[in-house]
Design a protein around this motif. Sequence first.
Motif, PDB file in Angstrom:
ATOM      1  N   UNK A 196       3.659 -24.666 -39.893  1.00 22.58           N
ATOM      2  CA  UNK A 196       4.871 -25.466 -39.741  1.00 22.58           C
ATOM      3  C   UNK A 196       6.138 -24.670 -40.033  1.00 22.58           C
ATOM      4  N   UNK A 197       5.977 -23.376 -40.333  1.00 26.02           N
ATOM      5  CA  UNK A 197       7.148 -22.524 -40.520  1.00 26.02           C
ATOM      6  C   UNK A 197       7.897 -22.792 -41.807  1.00 26.02           C
ATOM      7  N   UNK A 198       9.160 -22.384 -41.836  1.00 23.04           N
ATOM      8  CA  UNK A 198       9.944 -21.856 -40.713  1.00 23.04           C
ATOM      9  C   UNK A 198       9.635 -20.407 -40.330  1.00 23.04           C
ATOM     10  N   UNK A 199       8.895 -19.677 -41.176  1.00 28.37           N
ATOM     11  CA  UNK A 199       8.681 -18.255 -40.909  1.00 28.37           C
ATOM     12  C   UNK A 199       7.397 -18.005 -40.136  1.00 28.37           C
ATOM     13  N   UNK A 200       7.386 -16.933 -39.375  1.00 31.56           N
ATOM     14  CA  UNK A 200       6.147 -16.374 -38.872  1.00 31.56           C
ATOM     15  C   UNK A 200       5.620 -15.437 -39.955  1.00 31.56           C
ATOM     16  N   UNK A 201       4.355 -15.039 -39.870  1.00 32.32           N
ATOM     17  CA  UNK A 201       3.768 -14.207 -40.917  1.00 32.32           C
ATOM     18  C   UNK A 201       3.094 -12.995 -40.285  1.00 32.32           C
ATOM     19  N   UNK A 202       3.594 -11.811 -40.638  1.00 30.39           N
ATOM     20  CA  UNK A 202       3.025 -10.545 -40.206  1.00 30.39           C
ATOM     21  C   UNK A 202       2.163 -10.004 -41.336  1.00 30.39           C
ATOM     22  N   UNK A 203       0.958  -9.563 -41.014  1.00 32.91           N
ATOM     23  CA  UNK A 203       0.014  -9.162 -42.051  1.00 32.91           C
ATOM     24  C   UNK A 203       0.268  -7.754 -42.566  1.00 32.91           C
ATOM     25  N   UNK A 204       0.139  -6.789 -41.712  1.00 33.95           N
ATOM     26  CA  UNK A 204       0.063  -5.392 -42.130  1.00 33.95           C
ATOM     27  C   UNK A 204       1.443  -4.800 -42.373  1.00 33.95           C
ATOM     28  N   UNK A 205       1.744  -4.201 -43.527  1.00 39.30           N
ATOM     29  CA  UNK A 205       0.835  -3.980 -44.646  1.00 39.30           C
ATOM     30  C   UNK A 205       1.090  -4.953 -45.796  1.00 39.30           C
ATOM     31  N   UNK A 206       1.619  -6.119 -45.507  1.00 31.56           N
ATOM     32  CA  UNK A 206       1.962  -7.072 -46.563  1.00 31.56           C
ATOM     33  C   UNK A 206       0.783  -7.913 -46.992  1.00 31.56           C
ATOM     34  N   UNK A 207       1.043  -8.985 -47.734  1.00 31.41           N
ATOM     35  CA  UNK A 207      -0.045  -9.858 -48.197  1.00 31.41           C
ATOM     36  C   UNK A 207      -0.808 -10.437 -47.015  1.00 31.41           C
ATOM     37  N   UNK A 208      -2.111 -10.682 -47.170  1.00 27.76           N
ATOM     38  CA  UNK A 208      -2.891 -11.199 -46.049  1.00 27.76           C
ATOM     39  C   UNK A 208      -2.566 -12.649 -45.750  1.00 27.76           C
ATOM     40  N   UNK A 209      -2.673 -13.024 -44.492  1.00 27.55           N
ATOM     41  CA  UNK A 209      -2.581 -14.431 -44.133  1.00 27.55           C
ATOM     42  C   UNK A 209      -3.959 -15.051 -44.328  1.00 27.55           C
ATOM     43  N   UNK A 210      -4.051 -16.384 -44.441  1.00 22.26           N
ATOM     44  CA  UNK A 210      -5.385 -16.985 -44.512  1.00 22.26           C
ATOM     45  C   UNK A 210      -6.019 -16.914 -43.124  1.00 22.26           C
ATOM     46  N   UNK A 211      -6.805 -15.895 -42.896  1.00 18.58           N
ATOM     47  CA  UNK A 211      -7.301 -15.623 -41.551  1.00 18.58           C
ATOM     48  C   UNK A 211      -8.437 -16.540 -41.136  1.00 18.58           C
ATOM     49  N   UNK A 212      -8.824 -17.493 -42.005  1.00 15.98           N
ATOM     50  CA  UNK A 212      -9.954 -18.341 -41.650  1.00 15.98           C
ATOM     51  C   UNK A 212      -9.658 -19.802 -41.984  1.00 15.98           C
ATOM     52  N   UNK A 213     -10.246 -20.669 -41.170  1.00 16.65           N
ATOM     53  CA  UNK A 213     -10.307 -22.100 -41.435  1.00 16.65           C
ATOM     54  C   UNK A 213     -11.775 -22.447 -41.638  1.00 16.65           C
TER      55      UNK A 213
END
Length: 379
Positions: A196-213
């Motif tokens: 729902x934002x407002x930001x998009x999330x770029x992974x590398x090399x920052x903190x990981x996104x929750x890549x799984x549901x």
Amino acid sequence: MADGSGTELVLGTIAPISGVRPGSTFEAPVIFGNKGTQALQKVWLRYTVTQGLDYADVPSNCVRWDIGSYDELPARSQMTCEFDQAVEPGVVYAPEKLTLKALDRALYEDLDVAVGDYDFGPDEGASRPVRGTAPAAKLGERPGSVLTGSSSGNHDYAEDRVRVKAANTADFQVSGARLKGRVGDTVDLQVKFINAGPAWVLVNPGPPVPTRVLIKIPSGTTAVKAPECKKPAAGTYDCYVAQGWVEEDQVNTYSFKLKIDKAAAGAKGSVALNAESRPYDVNKANDKADILLDVEGSGSTGGSGSAGGSASSGESGTTGSGATGNSSATGSSGSASTTGGNLAATGSGPALPLAGAAAAVVAAGAGTVLLVRRRAARR
């Protein structure tokens, strides 16, 4: 370059930038110099930024390109400025009037800066060039500055990349469903992941996104059709959200067909984000939702928990087995993102199969992205 010509460009190391507020402008501390013995009569400076950043102004001696996402790279923009000024040996210079701004979608951004003795030209997939109209940028001397960092060496440019962190959030959430049918029926189940934002999330090399549901179907049911997800246990599905980044307003829909085998007391499933740290997501209340099942004629119900979404019921239907997604991501890239199951969110259209090294990364469950620069050939 250090090839006998008597020139050697050095780009000062750029410190990480943090605390930038969306909508604000800032200047990157870019300095460079010539450690050779001869002056350069002209230099080019190139900025490349990910899609949460933009340029406050584009000076008239600069050209800007927008670059759509491809391979494992998200959308970004590039600006190259030509400075028709002598760069003397032993003098440190800094560009003036080159200001960046953070967009509403900014969170973890990359800034890549390069200085060279030739016109870099655009990267692959670039749009038509747009010449700037703001007053021309100039190089100013920085006496007393100490220059340590990337050297052009035997090449004709020096380059550095830095992470820019904005003071922003992204609300990752899931929605559940309420199912209804009789024993023997096959019903449709759709659950969703939403940024729902407002930001998009770029992974590398920052903190990981929750890549799984993580999806657990109600007891007493069998999935006769399911997304292309891992299945760590009976009735449990581990589905990827994205490969290297998640767009704002991205929606992933995970579609199942469930056969109701029997009426199980308190039959209830769930959909939840995995437990990885998400410091940018301050609303944890919507990270999990119920999948409720009412079996008609048996008195069995999944209970009164919140499904976090609209009702879903029916016979066999025609819903596909893959997880599909749609979004209305907007900003400097102007691109939409579609993803599903364990496919990559490319930010540029339908989800594509993972390939090469990216597939190996996804198979490991790391959700990282290989940032591979494809540079245009010199002149």
